[in-house]
Design a protein around this motif. Structure first.
Motif, short mmCIF file in Angstrom:
data_model
loop_
_atom_site.label_atom_id
_atom_site.label_comp_id
_atom_site.label_asym_id
_atom_site.label_seq_id
_atom_site.Cartn_x
_atom_site.Cartn_y
_atom_site.Cartn_z
N GLU A 1 0.35 -1.02 0.29
CA GLU A 1 0.10 0.18 -0.18
C GLU A 1 0.75 1.32 0.37
O GLU A 1 1.73 1.50 0.49
CB GLU A 1 -0.77 -0.22 1.37
N THR A 2 0.46 2.19 -0.43
CA THR A 2 1.13 3.48 -0.54
C THR A 2 0.33 4.72 -0.90
O THR A 2 -0.99 4.49 -0.82
CB THR A 2 2.12 3.63 -1.67
N VAL A 3 0.33 5.54 -0.93
CA VAL A 3 -0.30 6.57 -1.95
C VAL A 3 0.48 8.10 -3.11
O VAL A 3 1.49 7.19 -3.41
CB VAL A 3 -0.09 7.94 -0.80
N ASP A 4 -0.73 8.22 -3.30
CA ASP A 4 0.30 8.87 -5.41
C ASP A 4 0.12 10.06 -5.07
O ASP A 4 0.95 10.57 -3.91
CB ASP A 4 -1.23 8.12 -5.59
N GLY B 1 -2.35 12.29 -2.96
CA GLY B 1 -2.48 12.03 -1.47
C GLY B 1 -3.39 10.57 -1.16
O GLY B 1 -3.37 10.71 -0.05
N ARG B 2 -3.81 10.10 -2.05
CA ARG B 2 -4.78 8.93 -2.52
C ARG B 2 -4.29 7.46 -2.21
O ARG B 2 -3.33 7.34 -2.44
CB ARG B 2 -5.64 9.11 -3.79
N ARG B 3 -4.98 7.37 -1.08
CA ARG B 3 -4.46 5.37 -0.88
C ARG B 3 -4.49 4.76 -2.23
O ARG B 3 -5.61 4.91 -3.06
CB ARG B 3 -5.71 4.58 0.06
N GLY B 4 -3.55 3.98 -2.68
CA GLY B 4 -3.49 2.95 -3.83
C GLY B 4 -2.49 1.95 -3.43
O GLY B 4 -1.59 1.97 -3.01
#
Lengths: 448, 523, 125
Positions: free
Chosen positions: A296-299, A302-305
């Motif tokens: 899991e990370t963010v783009d 700042g959205r989860r992806g």
């Protein structure tokens, strides 16, 4: 041809732009001795769908599907009912025809379901972290052994006699050619074995299948403690993943690595493949874990992806120093697993397991004692072993002609062990009716 | 507030048109935000109705699970919606061109899926009595016949689970042959080109070989002089890809095969690029000893988001004896399976459970029957034609790494982007907004900023023209100095560039119930 | 006065007395990209010059770090595994990998000094 869009006019236009007279000119680097100037002989020519179907369906018609008989075969692949939605969803083009999610911006669908899959596998096995699947249970098992070798810096695997013979053979192949040792206990139904006596200072792992290939269920906790004391890892193998709906998980029992066959969830028997290997372990070993991993990370917003991560362990970057040479995971088979488990949920997964166990208990009661047949497994999930008064292989063939797939004779799995020749390994699932079980018992009575 | 359109960095025509749209739901038209199943489950919900459990005395020996597992409860409509929404965030061959070099993203025919699902194939247990599965064994036999005939090789192992597994199989057979000659201690070195895919050296090392890299020459092919200098009595094998990973046919391959054979070594061929030559060239005629074939590349079995694949390996006469179990044999009583090493003279052992990827065999054979020998040849012609067309139409604006003709894929490097500030990665991300999956990037390693483009035979001329025109337009943008445009790409996808460093430094590999939620755009 | 030397594989060693602090150069860290993981040798391990001593991983690459000098590892940078970013931020100071007690000071003469390393970097394109 329906899959080849170019007309001759198209081809001419393309050649003109390239500036060559014919496509043969593009193959000029092929040595003259290897050039074929016409389609290869001995193979058929283009066929339309109708003809292809006729040909392939004729081959299919020469098989007797398990559903057309009373089927009680397990031994590493189990016949379960897969809800209709699963197969429809996995055939969506965006799942079926997409590639490995190396460009995460256009693969969030795949990456999210793999993250869900990894979570599901960790939860049902009772472990901390899982990978995004492997080819099958057998290759997951040998990967677990090789991982144990890396983690402990030792080179000797101890294999339980109850390990599925295919899995054992795969480990032995890798041991011989990969430069480590594998030592196995003799296969025997029912009786517990003394694996502790086989553990020495060079032992990296002990591999135990639970339930065993004979169906025997044991508590791995005592063995886990012994392994820990001796610095070896306990690898638990589960070939019937449905068992985890009812039986204590390998994690709860103290396993360090868990290797499973996940076919029971979402995937048909498919004559043995493609199936789906599951692999789970403790978080502290995550960098030694083979296979793909989704994280899991963010783009940038700042959205989860999600992305594939820790890929520097893998072959395309580490090259000679990779943790394994495996590229592929089981993709669509892992998706089918995830969807099936999503549909079942906690309650459904437990109930499915209860139904399986109940079916096996009922069947065992009907078969135990039939003309001297004896139940050899005292604790089991949905598979058990019967000792027959005659060689089991012949019984299985005779029962097949009566429309009953009566399980697997041990001689098919361990042909080198004549002492097991009278053993029959039988499975029952939620797909078996009481009528089918009675048919089995009646037919067995007739044949014995 | 939804910020998925990003912050415009400057007012110009392009970004002004993408004025941010704020939705209350967070959804954006047909592209939905979708939480994890674990965040949507409700206790008591289920998507499967199961019968009552019969009352029996349990025989689990007290080994019942004590604690709950933690799986979420969802209804069928929820599950269908969830995975449908997920699917809509994926690019796929069905939706557009995937020019991934060495992956062969050709059309996946649906007839293959229909045939694989016939109960006679799908609902058959691998350990049913052999008399009840004669059709399955016959299909495997027919597939073996196609593979052997197309390659000219006398033997094939069907069981490897995918390409890398096939490489393992082929190299183990070579090792087994060397052992049988009593030369295992001497022959330990495997020659691998610098341009090879990482699986090649990884496989060789996994089997205990030492890997020795061979450089490429200025024409992008194996440097034969360098190869000659590296040959010796300690060479076990050479591992070559042909056509190679630069998309070029190894012109000297017959000589290379001869040199290696004379040195007592074996020739392993990585068959990832077989789509260039299937039906036109037989690897046997090139001197190959073992070659894996990717059914999910050349023979259209679906990539499935990463798998399952299938990697059968064809063998020459001098390796055939070492092929692994299981395999199908044809006797007086029909077809049978040889399942155990002990039942053979010299098979090296077993690689996988059961009999291999049967579901993929059905699909691949269906494809082969559909095309026929003539169609397979035509497909290779069209694949090579399409790659050369793309190369011809791009080489004036992009830097082709080697002189043509290429085979089924064409290789460019980042020289054309020099001084623009745009990298291969940035260029690729801009392709995404244009509706294309990027080509293979940064591979092979022998050129800088590699871009490997393989259109396949499935593309129409119109589709190729649109792709080429789009690439040309992107080159113009780069030359015009629009660096920020590229660095901000992609902007039209469900997610923009993702932080891979964060994912690797502090890996979060599963959902956990008590973990703090990852910061989201405020809802 | 500490002596700073570089290897052709882009490791550096700063020697003070008998002990050399080692790490990777600024050029190396920029080539690797964001460092995500390091694997450091245990104290007491004997290393040979040019032998593998540590591993550094970035998102896109993994690399061996070779010992610039022979000797015994006396200390590894305990703060580094939890803060791999330090390798990128300050490769020549806080991003150090290990300290080696030199067994053969003569080896230093075979390494490049800072000026020679800069020249060497110029030859790489």
């Amino acid at each position: 041809m329906r899959y080849l869009p170019h007309t001759d006019a198209d081809r001419r236009a393309l050649l003109a732009t390239i500036g060559v007279p014919s496509v043969d000119a593009l193959f000029r680097d092929v040595p003259a001795s290897a050039r074929l100037d016409r389609p290869i002989a001995g193979l058929s020519s283009t066929m339309g769908e109708l003809e292809v179907e006729r040909h392939v369906a004729a081959l299919a018609a020469k098989n007797r599907p398990a559903g057309s008989m009373a089927s009680f075969i397990g031994a590493g692949a189990y016949r379960h009912h897969v809800p209709a939605s699963v197969d429809h969803l996995i055939q969506r083009g965006e799942f079926l025809t997409s590639y490995t999610p190396y460009q995460p911006e256009v693969s969030q669908g795949t990456l999210q379901y793999l993250f869900e899959f990894q979570t599901q596998v960790a939860l049902i096995t009772g472990m901390e972290v899982a990978n995004a699947s492997m080819y099958d249970g057998a290759t997951a098992t040998v990967e677990a052994v090789m991982m144990a070798n890396r983690v402990t810096k030792r080179g000797r695997a101890v294999l339980s006699g109850g390990l599925h013979p295919h899995y054992r053979q795969v480990v032995e192949t890798h041991a011989h050619f990969g430069g480590f040792k594998a030592v196995g206990a003799a296969p025997r139904p029912g009786l517990t074995e003394d694996l502790a006596a086989l553990i020495d200072a060079d032992t990296s792992c002990v591999v135990v299948q639970n339930p065993s290939a004979f169906g025997q269920l044991v508590d791995l906790a005592p063995l886990a403690k012994i392994c820990q004391a001796k610095g070896a890892l306990l690898i638990a193998v589960v070939t019937e993943i449905a068992s985890l709906g009812l039986v204590a998980s390998p994690g709860e029992m103290g396993a360090d690595i868990v290797a499973c066959e996940g076919q029971s969830m979402g995937n048909a028997l498919n004559f043995g493949g493609p199936h789906v290997g599951l692999f789970a372990t403790r978080e502290k070993y995550v960098r030694q874990m083979p296979g793909r991993l989704t994280g899991e990370t963010v783009d940038t917003e700042g959205r989860r992806g999600w992305v594939l991560t820790l890929s520097t362990r893998e072959q395309h970057i580490r090259r000679e120093k990779a943790t394994s040479n495996i590229c592929t995971n089981a993709g669509l088979c892992a998706l089918a697993f995830t969807i099936h488990l999503s549909l079942l949920g906690e309650a459904g997964f437990r109930r499915l397991a209860e139904l399986n166990h109940a079916a096996a208990v009922m069947l065992a009661e009907k078969l135990d004692g039939v003309r001297g047949a004896r139940l050899m497994t005292d604790q089991f999930f949905n598979e058990f072993t019967l000792k027959l008064p005659v060689p089991a292989a012949g019984v299985v063939d005779e029962l097949a002609s009566k429309g009953v797939l009566a399980g697997v004779p041990a001689s098919r799995l361990w042909p080198e062990r004549p002492e097991l020749g009278d053993l029959l390994i039988v499975a029952a699932t939620e797909t078996n009716t009481v009528a089918e079980m009675d048919r089995f018992a009646t037919a067995l009575e007739e044949v014995l | 507030m939804d910020k998925s359109q990003g912050r415009a960095t400057r007012e110009d025509g392009a970004t002004a048109a993408l004025a941010p749209v704020v939705t209350a739901s967070g959804h954006r038209g047909l592209v939905m935000e979708e939480k994890l199943i674990f965040e949507q489950g409700v206790e008591g919900r289920t998507g499967v109705d199961l019968p009552e459990i019969p009352k029996v005395a349990r025989r689990l020996g007290g080994l019942e699970r004590k604690a709950p597992i933690g799986l979420p409860g969802l209804s069928e409509p929820q599950v269908v919606r969830h995975y449908t929404r997920l699917s809509q965030k994926n690019f796929a061959i069905d939706a557009g061109l995937y020019p991934l070099g060495s992956c062969t993203m050709k059309h996946n025919p649906r007839l293959n899926e229909k045939m694989a699902r016939l109960p006679g194939f799908a609902d058959v247990h691998p350990l049913q009595p052999v008399s009840t599965v004669q059709g399955a064994l016959e299909l495997m036999d027919q597939l073996a016949h196609w593979l052997k005939t197309l390659t000219g090789m006398p033997a094939v192992a069907l069981s490897p689970g995918a390409g890398a597994h096939g490489e393992f199989c082929g190299m183990v057979a070579i090792r087994a042959a060397i052992e049988a000659r009593g030369e295992a201690a001497i022959r330990r070195r495997v020659l691998v080109p610098e341009s090879a895919h990482g699986t090649n050296p990884a496989t060789a090392a996994a089997i205990g070989f030492d890997v020795d890299a061979i450089p490429a020459d200025a024409r992008g092919r194996v440097d034969v002089a360098a190869l000659k200098a590296k040959l010796g009595p300690d060479v076990a094998a050479i591992m070559l890809t042909n056509p190679n990973t630069c998309g070029l046919f190894e012109t000297d391959i017959v000589e290379i095969a001869r040199l290696v054979r004379e040195a007592g070594g074996y020739f392993y061929c990585d068959g990832a690029n077989f789509n260039a030559i299937a039906g036109r060239v037989r690897p046997a005629d090139l001197g190959v000893d073992a070659m894996h074939i990717n059914l999910h590349k050349t023979f259209s079995t679906p990539h499935g988001g990463g798998g399952p694949g299938s990697g059968p390996v064809v063998f020459s006469a001098r390796l055939a004896a070492y092929a692994p179990v299981p395999y199908v044999v044809h006797g007086a009583d029909g077809f049978a399976l040889i399942e155990h090493k002990a039942q053979t003279e010299s098979a090296f052992g077993r690689l996988k459970g059961f009999h291999g990827q049967m579901g993929m065999y059905v699909r691949a054979l269906t494809y082969m029957l559909s095309h026929g020998a003539d169609g397979i040849r035509q497909a290779s012609n069209d694949a090579v034609l399409n790659a050369n067309y793309v190369m011809a139409r791009l080489q004036d604006v992009m830097s082709a790494s080697f002189e043509g003709p290429c085979m089924h894929e064409c290789l460019f490097d980042d020289r054309f982007l020099k001084d623009t500030g745009v990298t291969t990665l940035d260029f690729a991300k801009a392709m995404i907004d244009e509706g294309y999956h990027p080509m293979t990037m940064y591979f092979p390693l022998v050129v800088h900023g590699a871009m490997l483009i393989e259109p396949t035979e499935s593309e129409t001329k119109e589709s190729l023209d649109m792709f080429v025109d789009t690439m040309r337009a992107l080159v113009v943008r780069a030359e015009r100095g629009e660096v920020e445009y590229f660095r901000a790409s992609p902007r039209l996808t469900p997610r923009r560039r993702l932080d891979e460093t964060r994912a690797a430094r502090a890996p979060v590999l599963r959902w956990k119930p008590q973990r703090d939620p990852v910061p989201q755009a405020a809802e | 006065m500490a002596e700073l030397r570089f290897t052709r594989e882009h490791e550096w060693v700063r020697v003070d007395g008998d002990v050399g602090t080692c790490g990777i150069s600024d050029y190396a860290q920029s080539q690797l990209g964001d460092v995500v993981f390091v694997e450091l040798p245990a104290a007491g391990k004997n290393v040979k010059r040019g032998g593998e001593a540590a591993v550094v991983e970035s998102v896109k690459a993994a690399s061996e770090v070779y010992a610039p000098v022979s000797g015994e590892v006396v200390e590894s940078n305990a703060a580094l595994p939890d803060n791999p970013a330090r390798v990128n931020q300050s490769p020549m100071s806080e991003g150090w990998f290990m300290k080696i007690k030199l067994s053969n000071k003569a080896e230093l003469a075979e390494l490049m000094d800072e000026a020679a390393y800069k020249t060497y970097l110029g030859t790489l394109s």
